[in-house]
Design a protein around this motif. Structure first.
Motif, PDB file in Angstrom:
ATOM      1  N   THR A 117       3.000   1.279 -11.057  1.00  0.00           N
ATOM      2  CA  THR A 117       2.978   0.991 -12.492  1.00  0.00           C
ATOM      3  C   THR A 117       1.681   1.518 -13.098  1.00  0.00           C
ATOM      4  O   THR A 117       0.732   1.853 -12.374  1.00  0.00           O
ATOM      5  N   GLU A 118       1.630   1.542 -14.402  1.00  0.00           N
ATOM      6  CA  GLU A 118       0.411   1.992 -15.089  1.00  0.00           C
ATOM      7  C   GLU A 118      -0.768   1.081 -14.741  1.00  0.00           C
ATOM      8  O   GLU A 118      -1.887   1.542 -14.514  1.00  0.00           O
ATOM      9  N   GLU A 119      -0.508  -0.214 -14.689  1.00  0.00           N
ATOM     10  CA  GLU A 119      -1.559  -1.172 -14.341  1.00  0.00           C
ATOM     11  C   GLU A 119      -2.036  -0.947 -12.899  1.00  0.00           C
ATOM     12  O   GLU A 119      -3.241  -0.970 -12.623  1.00  0.00           O
ATOM     13  N   ASP A 120      -1.097  -0.731 -11.999  1.00  0.00           N
ATOM     14  CA  ASP A 120      -1.446  -0.444 -10.601  1.00  0.00           C
ATOM     15  C   ASP A 120      -2.258   0.846 -10.503  1.00  0.00           C
ATOM     16  O   ASP A 120      -3.203   0.927  -9.711  1.00  0.00           O
ATOM     17  N   GLN A 121      -1.894   1.850 -11.290  1.00  0.00           N
ATOM     18  CA  GLN A 121      -2.609   3.124 -11.278  1.00  0.00           C
ATOM     19  C   GLN A 121      -4.051   2.942 -11.733  1.00  0.00           C
ATOM     20  O   GLN A 121      -4.971   3.539 -11.156  1.00  0.00           O
ATOM     21  N   LYS A 122      -4.254   2.104 -12.751  1.00  0.00           N
ATOM     22  CA  LYS A 122      -5.614   1.838 -13.233  1.00  0.00           C
ATOM     23  C   LYS A 122      -6.446   1.163 -12.145  1.00  0.00           C
ATOM     24  O   LYS A 122      -7.609   1.505 -11.941  1.00  0.00           O
ATOM     25  N   GLU A 123      -5.842   0.207 -11.451  1.00  0.00           N
ATOM     26  CA  GLU A 123      -6.556  -0.486 -10.375  1.00  0.00           C
ATOM     27  C   GLU A 123      -6.848   0.474  -9.218  1.00  0.00           C
ATOM     28  O   GLU A 123      -7.935   0.438  -8.639  1.00  0.00           O
ATOM     29  N   MET A 124      -5.900   1.330  -8.897  1.00  0.00           N
ATOM     30  CA  MET A 124      -6.106   2.305  -7.829  1.00  0.00           C
ATOM     31  C   MET A 124      -7.267   3.230  -8.173  1.00  0.00           C
ATOM     32  O   MET A 124      -8.147   3.476  -7.339  1.00  0.00           O
ATOM     33  N   THR A 125      -7.293   3.715  -9.404  1.00  0.00           N
ATOM     34  CA  THR A 125      -8.385   4.593  -9.838  1.00  0.00           C
ATOM     35  C   THR A 125      -9.719   3.856  -9.773  1.00  0.00           C
ATOM     36  O   THR A 125     -10.735   4.417  -9.328  1.00  0.00           O
ATOM     37  N   LYS A 126      -9.726   2.604 -10.179  1.00  0.00           N
ATOM     38  CA  LYS A 126     -10.938   1.786 -10.103  1.00  0.00           C
ATOM     39  C   LYS A 126     -11.417   1.675  -8.652  1.00  0.00           C
ATOM     40  O   LYS A 126     -12.611   1.817  -8.368  1.00  0.00           O
ATOM     41  N   GLN A 127     -10.493   1.428  -7.738  1.00  0.00           N
ATOM     42  CA  GLN A 127     -10.838   1.320  -6.317  1.00  0.00           C
ATOM     43  C   GLN A 127     -11.311   2.665  -5.748  1.00  0.00           C
ATOM     44  O   GLN A 127     -12.239   2.707  -4.942  1.00  0.00           O
ATOM     45  N   GLU A 128     -10.659   3.743  -6.165  1.00  0.00           N
ATOM     46  CA  GLU A 128     -11.089   5.074  -5.730  1.00  0.00           C
ATOM     47  C   GLU A 128     -12.519   5.337  -6.193  1.00  0.00           C
ATOM     48  O   GLU A 128     -13.357   5.798  -5.410  1.00  0.00           O
ATOM     49  N   ASN A 129     -12.787   5.052  -7.466  1.00  0.00           N
ATOM     50  CA  ASN A 129     -14.128   5.296  -8.022  1.00  0.00           C
ATOM     51  C   ASN A 129     -15.178   4.469  -7.306  1.00  0.00           C
ATOM     52  O   ASN A 129     -16.264   4.975  -6.980  1.00  0.00           O
ATOM     53  N   ALA A 130     -14.882   3.205  -7.038  1.00  0.00           N
ATOM     54  CA  ALA A 130     -15.822   2.337  -6.324  1.00  0.00           C
ATOM     55  C   ALA A 130     -16.059   2.868  -4.907  1.00  0.00           C
ATOM     56  O   ALA A 130     -17.198   2.869  -4.414  1.00  0.00           O
ATOM     57  N   SER A 131     -15.003   3.345  -4.287  1.00  0.00           N
ATOM     58  CA  SER A 131     -15.118   3.899  -2.936  1.00  0.00           C
ATOM     59  C   SER A 131     -15.954   5.182  -2.932  1.00  0.00           C
ATOM     60  O   SER A 131     -16.793   5.381  -2.036  1.00  0.00           O
ATOM     61  N   LEU A 132     -15.746   6.029  -3.910  1.00  0.00           N
ATOM     62  CA  LEU A 132     -16.500   7.283  -3.994  1.00  0.00           C
ATOM     63  C   LEU A 132     -17.989   7.010  -4.194  1.00  0.00           C
ATOM     64  O   LEU A 132     -18.836   7.742  -3.667  1.00  0.00           O
ATOM     65  N   LEU A 133     -18.326   5.955  -4.922  1.00  0.00           N
ATOM     66  CA  LEU A 133     -19.736   5.605  -5.108  1.00  0.00           C
ATOM     67  C   LEU A 133     -20.384   5.184  -3.798  1.00  0.00           C
ATOM     68  O   LEU A 133     -21.594   5.349  -3.614  1.00  0.00           O
ATOM     69  N   MET A 134     -19.593   4.642  -2.881  1.00  0.00           N
ATOM     70  CA  MET A 134     -20.129   4.227  -1.585  1.00  0.00           C
ATOM     71  C   MET A 134     -20.410   5.426  -0.671  1.00  0.00           C
ATOM     72  O   MET A 134     -21.094   5.284   0.340  1.00  0.00           O
ATOM     73  N   LEU A 135     -19.918   6.577  -1.034  1.00  0.00           N
ATOM     74  CA  LEU A 135     -20.120   7.789  -0.233  1.00  0.00           C
ATOM     75  C   LEU A 135     -21.487   8.396  -0.490  1.00  0.00           C
ATOM     76  O   LEU A 135     -22.061   9.042   0.361  1.00  0.00           O
ATOM     77  N   ILE A 136     -22.037   8.126  -1.639  1.00  0.00           N
ATOM     78  CA  ILE A 136     -23.312   8.736  -2.037  1.00  0.00           C
ATOM     79  C   ILE A 136     -24.462   8.172  -1.205  1.00  0.00           C
ATOM     80  O   ILE A 136     -24.545   7.052  -0.882  1.00  0.00           O
TER      81      ILE A 136
END
Length: 136
Positions: A117-136
């Motif tokens: 769903t659109e809401e699920d997609q927003k949460e997934m993107t949020k989780q992806e972004n948070a995960s990418l920040l942990m890579l730095i």
């Protein structure tokens, strides 16, 4: 155990740092690392899997087969390097940024995040972004 496999000329330059990053994400979500296999391939290879297993006659950047058992994360993640390259251009990001996003996307599915769903997609993107920040 996280393994990286190649069905194309592409290879990762930083396997160990990516493995450590993926392990951190799994632990952050109170899950346990099982066997995760990344298979890097081309469009034709992934398209064949998409048609055969999902009955989708389209190109895609990632297909993940989830074999997780509860909190024990297991699965095979197939990534089309060609699709990632094209998507990186479309999204105006580097190839590496898009590749890392797609790599963690599959793991986040195993952890329990969806993008139906659109809401699920927003949460997934949020989780992806948070995960990418942990890579730095």
């Amino acid at each position: 155990m996280i393994t990286f496999n190649y069905e194309t000329d592409f290879t990762l330059e930083n396997e160990s740092s990516l493995e450590n990053w993926i392990q951190k994400i799994i632990l952050k979500h109170d899950c346990e690392e099982g066997e995760i296999n990344y298979i890097f391939c081309d469009d034709a290879y992934l398209h064949k899997l998409n048609v055969e297993f999902l009955q989708h006659d389209t190109l895609t950047d990632i297909i993940s087969f989830d074999n997780s058992l509860g909190k024990l994360i297991n699965g095979d993640i197939f990534i089309s390097v060609e699709r990632v390259e094209d998507n990186a251009k479309d999204f105006k990001v580097t190839f590496l940024e898009e590749l890392q996003r797609v790599m963690i996307h599959g793991v986040l599915h195993y952890i329990g995040f969806t993008d139906k769903t659109e809401e699920d997609q927003k949460e997934m993107t949020k989780q992806e972004n948070a995960s990418l920040l942990m890579l730095i």
